[in-house]
Write a protein that holds these residues in place. Sequence first.
Motif, PDB file in Angstrom:
ATOM      1  N   ILE A  28       0.847  -1.201   0.000  1.00 15.60           N
ATOM      2  CA  ILE A  28       0.000   0.000   0.000  1.00 15.60           C
ATOM      3  C   ILE A  28       0.880   1.247   0.000  1.00 15.60           C
ATOM      4  N   ALA A  29       1.923   1.236   0.819  1.00 11.75           N
ATOM      5  CA  ALA A  29       2.843   2.383   0.881  1.00 11.75           C
ATOM      6  C   ALA A  29       3.487   2.625  -0.476  1.00 11.75           C
ATOM      7  N   ASP A  30       3.899   1.570  -1.138  1.00 11.01           N
ATOM      8  CA  ASP A  30       4.489   1.714  -2.476  1.00 11.01           C
ATOM      9  C   ASP A  30       3.489   2.337  -3.443  1.00 11.01           C
ATOM     10  N   ALA A  31       2.232   1.915  -3.340  1.00 11.39           N
ATOM     11  CA  ALA A  31       1.198   2.431  -4.236  1.00 11.39           C
ATOM     12  C   ALA A  31       0.930   3.919  -4.013  1.00 11.39           C
ATOM     13  N   VAL A  32       0.997   4.364  -2.746  1.00 12.04           N
ATOM     14  CA  VAL A  32       0.718   5.780  -2.464  1.00 12.04           C
ATOM     15  C   VAL A  32       1.988   6.630  -2.507  1.00 12.04           C
TER      16      VAL A  32
END
Length: 149
Positions: A28-32
């Motif tokens: 999720i962090a990579d996506a945001v």
Amino acid sequence: MDPIMSKAAAAEQVVTARLRSGRTWQEIADAVGAPVVWTTAALLGQHPMRAEQAKEACALLGLGDDVAEALCVQPSRTRDDAVLTDPTIYRFTEALAVYGPALKELIHEEFGDGIMSAINFRVDVARRPHPDGDRVVVTFDGKFLDYRW
């Protein structure tokens, strides 16, 4: 007009969707496009996300615009005494109770009279292999703020 969903309700939906989807906090962090600890804290209600970050996280998790809207709201950061009873969180409290005075002395000796910022701040978590069992490495990286008169 419906009220904005609470950050706590949004966090519950995020946690449920993350578990059911099998996504990791890192994914999720990579996506945001943000650090994993910050992203996790934001999704749990402790930081406001930018609209595009909230939309990306919600799209990844299959959550609606109502959750994304709540993730963008400025949080009210308070201490929840019930959370302090969680064993993992309690150990951080215990470690700071034991080592906090020593860390304060060492910070003052190295930097002078002041504090470490928790606003201009970064925290990272890593795993380090060790023969007696893997180690949890937590790094606090805060700007030194000197007291000025």
